[in-house]
Design a protein around this motif. Sequence first.
Motif, short mmCIF file in Angstrom:
data_model
loop_
_atom_site.label_atom_id
_atom_site.label_comp_id
_atom_site.label_asym_id
_atom_site.label_seq_id
_atom_site.Cartn_x
_atom_site.Cartn_y
_atom_site.Cartn_z
N ARG A 175 42.15 40.76 59.27
CA ARG A 175 42.04 39.90 60.45
C ARG A 175 40.71 40.17 61.12
O ARG A 175 40.15 41.28 61.01
CB ARG A 175 43.19 40.13 61.43
CG ARG A 175 44.56 39.86 60.83
CD ARG A 175 45.64 39.74 61.90
NE ARG A 175 45.46 38.56 62.72
CZ ARG A 175 45.88 37.33 62.38
NH1 ARG A 175 46.49 37.14 61.22
NH2 ARG A 175 45.70 36.31 63.19
N GLU A 193 40.17 34.94 67.15
CA GLU A 193 40.86 35.80 66.20
C GLU A 193 41.24 34.95 65.00
O GLU A 193 41.85 33.89 65.14
CB GLU A 193 42.11 36.43 66.80
CG GLU A 193 42.85 37.30 65.77
CD GLU A 193 44.14 37.90 66.31
OE1 GLU A 193 44.39 37.74 67.52
OE2 GLU A 193 44.87 38.51 65.52
N THR A 194 40.86 35.40 63.83
CA THR A 194 41.11 34.64 62.61
C THR A 194 41.73 35.55 61.56
O THR A 194 41.19 36.63 61.27
CB THR A 194 39.79 34.06 62.04
OG1 THR A 194 39.15 33.28 63.04
CG2 THR A 194 40.08 33.20 60.82
N GLY A 195 42.87 35.12 61.01
CA GLY A 195 43.45 35.81 59.87
C GLY A 195 42.76 35.36 58.61
O GLY A 195 42.63 34.15 58.36
#
Length: 415
Positions: free
Chosen positions: A81, A110-112
């Motif tokens: 992440r 926030e990026t998975g």
Amino acid sequence: MTQLGRWRATYTPGPWLLLCGPAAAVVLEPADASWSDLVETLWGEVVAADSIGDLAARLAWYRIDTMPSFAAFFWGPDGMRSLVRGAVSVVDAESGDVVATGEGVQTWVETGLGTLRQVQVQLPTQRPEGSFPLPLVVGAVGVSSVFLDATDEAALTSPQSEPGPDAQRGEETDETEPETEPESETDATGGDATEGGGAGFVAGAGDEAPTAAYVPDLVPDDAPEQAADQPDLTSRTEHELADTRWVAVAELPLDDVPEAPASEPTVEAVFCPWGHPNPPGSGRCRVCTALVATQPPRRVPVPVLAVLRASNGETAEVVGSVLIGRAPARDRARVPDPGLLTVTSPSHDISRTHLEVFASGWDVGVTDLHSTNGTLLVLPDSSTRAMGSGETAVVELGTSVELADGVSVLIDFPQ
């Protein structure tokens, strides 16, 4: 074999700061020497983080989330992440597609990264000529580019924490022992310790000598007392296993800050890692530019808010009030014991007590004391403003006061 890190970073040297832990990495804007102590503390926070949320909270405590550009990464059960902000982009190393960017973001994104295992962190800086890629698992380095590899092949292990030969033999011996052992009055950790045994031995069956077995480096509650000349392993272990959080370095100097007498002017302040007081809500120190952690303000005596630097070389610190003139009189000040800054004026165009520079909370004010030839403010952006007779104005640090006879006084930042 013990796994040292779930991923490996490859970087080229440069001005940006990369902090790496076994499961987390943070990329920060270029730092100067004033960060030297803070970097080690931040690196400890990165190593200690146990989730992307925990990492974000730790960064926010030190106001890292207010930086124009930064990136943070964490490897967890759901994969990699990322948190990005500003001029940082995360690129899929295989396809070249941008998978996360902080461009135009006010807070962070926030990026998975899902199943991605290899990403390139793109930074707005040039790779120094002659530099070449270097590996990093845990540590802190200056970088111009970063490649994160979380494939199985990239994970590093170390044999150094494996059980020794005695422990391995002990495990083999255990396999040959009967499944049911005679009952004993003492359990495995509470039996009498023989010389050299201690917590590293377990009681064997019958009258046989105790058999060495691998036991983690923990000291049970009922372990024998340490000899007076031996290290206190119980205290050490309790400390290592404690559920702790780092204390913000900005709180460390607070106990040394004197309480102000009731009659002395005070302000509420927050502190940088070096103990410099700052207005509440400050992100960076006004003195050394170090990051200021989020913290409750504390009321302290008014600190030095500015340093006056006259063109004739004289200086004075602004704490309460400073009178400026060719022969300043103390009774013209708003406080009982003002500072005095005397300047030369061969033609007597500067009044005897021409000007007062004073502290008002965290602000610096200037009052023209009905001077004969007036006062001109030269602001930090080089614009000018003439003050009226008797006028008071709040000024920014970096403002210069033009008096007469070619004399000027710079209201400078405290040192």
